[in-house]
Scaffold this motif. Structure first.
Motif, short mmCIF file in Angstrom:
data_model
loop_
_atom_site.label_atom_id
_atom_site.label_comp_id
_atom_site.label_asym_id
_atom_site.label_seq_id
_atom_site.Cartn_x
_atom_site.Cartn_y
_atom_site.Cartn_z
N HIS A 85 0.96 -1.34 0.02
CA HIS A 85 0.12 0.18 0.15
C HIS A 85 0.83 1.09 0.01
O HIS A 85 2.03 1.58 0.50
CB HIS A 85 -0.59 0.25 1.07
N GLN A 86 0.82 2.00 -0.63
CA GLN A 86 0.86 3.45 -0.69
C GLN A 86 0.10 4.54 -0.80
O GLN A 86 -0.24 5.01 -1.91
CB GLN A 86 1.94 3.98 -2.58
N ARG A 87 -0.10 4.81 0.59
CA ARG A 87 -1.71 5.83 0.91
C ARG A 87 -0.78 6.97 2.04
O ARG A 87 0.04 6.78 2.44
CB ARG A 87 -2.30 4.99 1.26
N GLY A 145 1.96 -5.65 7.73
CA GLY A 145 2.04 -6.18 6.79
C GLY A 145 3.77 -6.09 5.95
O GLY A 145 4.48 -5.70 6.72
N THR A 146 3.68 -5.73 5.19
CA THR A 146 4.95 -5.78 4.41
C THR A 146 5.20 -4.46 2.88
O THR A 146 4.14 -4.63 2.09
CB THR A 146 5.37 -7.00 3.77
N ASP A 147 5.98 -3.78 3.36
CA ASP A 147 6.20 -3.29 1.63
C ASP A 147 5.28 -2.06 2.10
O ASP A 147 4.95 -1.12 0.80
CB ASP A 147 6.82 -3.44 0.91
N ASN A 148 4.72 -1.67 3.24
CA ASN A 148 4.13 -0.68 2.82
C ASN A 148 4.55 0.74 3.22
O ASN A 148 5.01 0.55 3.59
CB ASN A 148 2.63 -0.45 3.95
N VAL A 149 3.85 2.10 2.73
CA VAL A 149 4.53 3.28 2.81
C VAL A 149 3.41 3.96 3.24
O VAL A 149 3.14 4.40 2.21
CB VAL A 149 5.09 3.54 1.52
N VAL A 167 3.49 -0.63 14.55
CA VAL A 167 3.84 -1.63 13.25
C VAL A 167 3.71 -2.77 13.21
O VAL A 167 4.54 -2.77 14.42
CB VAL A 167 5.01 -0.18 12.91
N SER A 168 4.22 -3.43 12.26
CA SER A 168 4.64 -4.98 12.78
C SER A 168 4.30 -5.26 11.03
O SER A 168 3.50 -5.21 10.17
CB SER A 168 3.48 -5.99 13.36
N GLY A 169 5.63 -5.94 11.03
CA GLY A 169 6.09 -6.83 9.49
C GLY A 169 7.57 -6.36 9.60
O GLY A 169 8.13 -6.03 9.82
N THR A 170 7.78 -6.18 7.83
CA THR A 170 8.70 -6.15 7.14
C THR A 170 8.56 -5.34 6.00
O THR A 170 7.68 -4.88 5.50
CB THR A 170 9.53 -7.42 6.28
N GLY A 171 9.78 -4.47 6.26
CA GLY A 171 10.36 -2.77 4.89
C GLY A 171 9.05 -1.98 5.25
O GLY A 171 8.53 -1.66 4.12
N ASN A 172 8.49 -1.94 6.34
CA ASN A 172 7.72 -0.79 6.00
C ASN A 172 8.22 0.84 6.15
O ASN A 172 8.75 1.03 6.97
CB ASN A 172 6.02 -1.28 6.83
N SER A 173 7.11 1.71 5.49
CA SER A 173 7.90 3.36 6.24
C SER A 173 6.68 3.92 6.19
O SER A 173 5.75 4.35 6.00
CB SER A 173 8.51 3.59 4.89
N VAL A 174 7.26 4.73 7.81
CA VAL A 174 5.52 5.54 8.42
C VAL A 174 6.02 6.15 8.12
O VAL A 174 7.40 6.93 8.97
CB VAL A 174 4.87 4.32 9.01
#
Length: 116
Positions: free
Chosen positions: A35-37, A50-54, A66-73
């Motif tokens: 997701h990119q939102r 999740g994974t790889d959300n921006v 935040v939980s998971g891998t590669g998330n950017s917040v």
């Protein structure tokens, strides 16, 4: 009304994203991958799984999980808000007038204060 919000959230999601986004009275939740939102927080708590959300939150949030891998917040938090990060290679850029109550576990998670 709830069905309309759910349909709207799905319509705004990225085409390549999987999972769901929901925006309720007290919480904004993003689960899945890619997701990119951007969301207006309006004092709500934010939860990313999740994974790889921006994800970028505008306004001020009452907390972040935040939980998971590669998330950017990117987020602005109320003073001393809870900030929890679990997993691998997550990145949280935050701003607030006081340090959040951090709980960070996992590997290579980055929590960075940004200047307004």
């Amino acid at each position: 009304m709830i069905a309309a919000i759910g349909a709207c959230g799905a319509a705004l999601a990225d085409e390549d994203a999987t999972g769901t986004t929901s925006s309720g009275k007290d919480k904004i939740e993003v689960s899945g991958n890619g997701h990119q939102r951007s969301f207006a927080c309006d004092g709500r708590r934010a939860v990313i799984e999740g994974t790889d959300n921006v994800i970028t939150f505008t306004g001020v949030c009452s907390g972040l999980e935040v939980s998971g891998t590669g998330n950017s917040v990117t987020i602005t938090l109320v003073p001393k808000a809870p900030l929890s990060v679990e997993g691998v290679n997550n990145s949280v850029r935050w701003q607030s007038s006081a340090e959040p109550k951090k709980n960070v576990s996992g590997v290579n998670n980055r929590i960075v204060k940004i200047r307004p």
